[in-house]
Scaffold this motif. Structure first.
Motif, mmCIF file in Angstrom:
data_model
loop_
_atom_site.group_PDB
_atom_site.id
_atom_site.type_symbol
_atom_site.label_atom_id
_atom_site.label_comp_id
_atom_site.label_asym_id
_atom_site.label_seq_id
_atom_site.Cartn_x
_atom_site.Cartn_y
_atom_site.Cartn_z
ATOM 1 N N LYS A 57 -7.394 2.542 -2.995
ATOM 2 C CA LYS A 57 -6.351 1.549 -2.743
ATOM 3 C C LYS A 57 -4.963 2.040 -3.150
ATOM 4 C CE LYS A 57 -9.460 -2.345 -3.329
ATOM 5 N NZ LYS A 57 -9.795 -3.522 -4.137
ATOM 6 N N THR A 60 -1.260 5.120 0.686
ATOM 7 C CA THR A 60 -0.867 4.647 2.004
ATOM 8 C C THR A 60 -0.561 5.890 2.838
ATOM 9 O OG1 THR A 60 1.455 4.412 1.372
ATOM 10 C CG2 THR A 60 0.099 2.432 1.260
ATOM 11 N N GLU A 62 1.110 6.766 6.500
ATOM 12 C CA GLU A 62 1.881 6.217 7.615
ATOM 13 C C GLU A 62 2.246 7.335 8.585
ATOM 14 O OE1 GLU A 62 5.120 3.471 6.341
ATOM 15 O OE2 GLU A 62 4.517 4.177 4.348
ATOM 16 N N THR A 71 1.563 8.550 0.590
ATOM 17 C CA THR A 71 2.101 8.043 -0.665
ATOM 18 C C THR A 71 0.949 7.643 -1.570
ATOM 19 O OG1 THR A 71 3.980 7.139 0.557
ATOM 20 C CG2 THR A 71 3.668 6.337 -1.682
ATOM 21 N N THR A 73 0.440 5.606 -5.178
ATOM 22 C CA THR A 73 1.124 4.798 -6.186
ATOM 23 C C THR A 73 0.171 4.478 -7.318
ATOM 24 O OG1 THR A 73 0.559 2.769 -5.006
ATOM 25 C CG2 THR A 73 2.712 3.727 -4.548
ATOM 26 N N LYS A 99 4.887 11.204 -3.180
ATOM 27 C CA LYS A 99 5.130 11.068 -1.735
ATOM 28 C C LYS A 99 5.155 12.465 -1.155
ATOM 29 C CE LYS A 99 7.765 6.888 -1.082
ATOM 30 N NZ LYS A 99 8.983 6.276 -0.588
#
Length: 142
Positions: A57, A60, A62, A71, A73, A99
């Motif tokens: 989770k 991300t 994109e 990315t 986090t 990132k």
């Protein structure tokens, strides 16, 4: 009174190597970039991003035009009373966000991109389009 001197010639070279590799930012001791491997075979590319301490989770992925942005986090962990009183003499590991962006060639099938996170490595598979996948062909010499 004598000052303490380092007599181990190898010790300074360890720190110089770390700084040269870009692993550590000397100004603030933060991790600069996660290490990556890029593997290519005839049908796909695979990005392997070293990211220990994350969960699925945390990421991300994109895609905007021909740029893939990955990315990671981390959630801030609330310190409890016991940890607040701890004073680290040395702290070498921590999980920090990152990132990374990659410019993709036109040969990537963007609709078939997949990702998997296992054992601290985020693997992003970038399949090549069918018409550009390299197939082995023998050429006859006349």
């Amino acid at each position: 009174m004598k000052t303490l001197q380092n007599t181990n010639a190898w010790l300074p070279s360890i720190f110089e190597d770390l700084l040269k590799e870009g692993r550590i930012d000397a100004t603030n001791n933060k991790h600069v970039a996660n290490r990556i491997n890029i593997i290519e075979n005839e049908n796909e590319f695979e990005l392997q991003i070293l990211a220990p301490g994350f969960t699925k989770k945390s990421f991300t992925i994109e895609l905007e035009k021909n740029t893939l942005l990955v990315t990671g986090t981390t959630e801030k962990v609330e310190a409890n009373d016991e940890k607040e009183t701890l004073k680290f003499t040395r702290k070498e590991f921590m999980v920090s966000g990152f990132k990374r962006s990659f410019t993709l060639p036109e040969t990537i099938d963007v609709d078939a991109i997949k990702a998997n996170y296992e054992n601290g490595i985020l693997a992003v598979t970038l399949p090549k389009k069918e018409e550009v996948a390299v197939t082995k062909k023998m050429v006859e010499i006349s």
